[in-house]
Design an enzyme around this catalytic site. Structure first.
Site, short mmCIF file in Angstrom:
data_model
loop_
_atom_site.label_atom_id
_atom_site.label_comp_id
_atom_site.label_asym_id
_atom_site.label_seq_id
_atom_site.Cartn_x
_atom_site.Cartn_y
_atom_site.Cartn_z
N TRP A 1 39.10 40.27 41.90
CA TRP A 1 38.68 41.65 41.58
C TRP A 1 39.54 42.69 42.31
CZ3 TRP A 1 32.61 42.40 41.21
CH2 TRP A 1 32.14 41.62 40.15
N LYS A 2 40.32 42.24 43.29
CA LYS A 2 41.14 43.16 44.10
C LYS A 2 40.25 44.25 44.71
CE LYS A 2 44.95 42.19 41.04
NZ LYS A 2 46.33 42.50 40.71
N HIS B 1 48.66 36.79 48.57
CA HIS B 1 48.82 37.50 47.29
C HIS B 1 50.00 38.46 47.41
CE1 HIS B 1 48.07 40.12 43.88
NE2 HIS B 1 47.30 39.16 43.39
N GLY C 1 49.53 42.66 36.29
CA GLY C 1 49.05 43.96 35.83
C GLY C 1 49.99 44.67 34.87
N GLY D 1 43.38 38.72 37.27
CA GLY D 1 43.08 39.98 37.92
C GLY D 1 42.25 40.87 37.01
N GLY D 2 42.91 41.82 36.35
CA GLY D 2 42.23 42.84 35.55
C GLY D 2 41.19 42.29 34.59
C1 PEP Z 1 46.52 39.05 40.24
O1 PEP Z 1 46.89 40.05 40.83
O2 PEP Z 1 46.12 38.06 40.87
C2 PEP Z 1 46.58 39.04 38.77
C3 PEP Z 1 46.78 37.93 38.19
O3 PEP Z 1 46.46 40.28 38.15
P1 PEP Z 1 46.46 40.56 36.57
O4 PEP Z 1 45.73 39.43 35.89
O5 PEP Z 1 45.77 41.87 36.42
O6 PEP Z 1 47.90 40.59 36.14
#
Ligand code: PEP
Length: 257
Positions: free
Chosen positions: A12-13, A98, A174, A235-236
């Protein structure tokens, strides 16, 4: 050799107030109605939500992870959180290294390795992230970067039972961009070979290697069934339970073997 059970983990960051916990309630409900026994699932919310998330997820099959830890168990480190504190809050895993921490906080491979060792000390699984930047990708340096990061960040005592590798090309995070499935296969296979070399084949061949970087419901099927891809770090698309569940349920869809 027994097949590796995939893991889909959501990062979720720095997103999510208390109101976002309703997404975990929804995810739990979706999985209760339509389980996906083919894959393990984990959510890594910000540290502020861990205890409340642990209560929501208690008794479910959704594991709880954290996003970072300090290498030491306690001490004068204002604002930092130790692996022991994360375990105490209900986490069973922690992401280390990360790229957003490597870049924003200047974290070195040696520090990432120390954080992975801290995770083991606290009984947590370490999810160790590696991945090349856009410039390194353009310069054709990807394989060298991955080898260096594995040698520097993965402890020699890492075991498949307590360690997950997440390959995340920085340029794919992202951005909506992803490597081709052929490139993902080539790079994951190279990562596997490096792990075999570092840890021996018994551990290297059993260790999960997740792909991360712009995984979405629309591209999950083409990325998740590539050789040596054992799941995804998302992530997103992990912020909405319905998107995250759709990615996870790719494992019981038409591409599943
Ligand atoms: C992440 O930062 O771990 C990631 C995979 O982000 P996203 O899926 O948004 O690219």
């Amino acid at each position: 050799m027994t097949a590796i059970k995939p893991l889909v983990a959501g990062n979720w960051k720095m997103n999510g107030l208390g109101s976002a916990l309703s997404e975990l309630v929804s995810l739990r409900q979706m999985l209760a109605e339509k389980p996906v026994p083919e894959a393990d699932v984990m959510v890594c919310p910000p540290a502020t939500l861990l205890s409340r998330a642990a209560e929501i997820l208690a008794g479910s099959k959704i594991a709880l992870g954290a996003q970072d830890c300090h290498p030491l168990p306690s001490g004068a480190h204002t604002g930092d959180i130790s692996a022991e504190m994360l375990a105490d809050a209900g986490a069973t895993a922690v992401i280390v290294g990360h790229s957003e921490r490597r870049i924003d906080h200047g974290e070195s491979d040696a520090l990432v390795q120390a954080k992975a060792l801290a995770a083991y000390r606290a009984g947590l699984t370490a999810i160790i992230c590696i991945g090349e930047t856009e410039a390194q990708h353009r310069d054709g340096a990807t394989l060298d970067v991955l080898k260096r990061q594995i040698q520097g960040s993965v402890p020699g005592e890492a075991r498949a039972a307590d360690t997950v590798i997440a390959y995340e090309p920085v340029w794919a995070i992202g951005s909506g961009l992803t490597p081709t499935p052929a490139d993902v296969e080539r790079l994951h296979t190279a990562i596997r070979e490096n792990l075999n070399h570092l840890l021996g084949e018994t551990e290297g061949r059993a260790m999960r290697i997740l792909y991360g970087g712009s995984v979405k419901p629309a591209n999950a099927a083409e990325l998740l069934f590539v050789a040596n891809v054992n799941g995804a770090l998302v992530g997103g698309a992990s912020l909405k339970a319905s998107d995250f569940y759709q990615i996870l349920s790719t494992y019981c869809g038409p591409n599943a073997t």
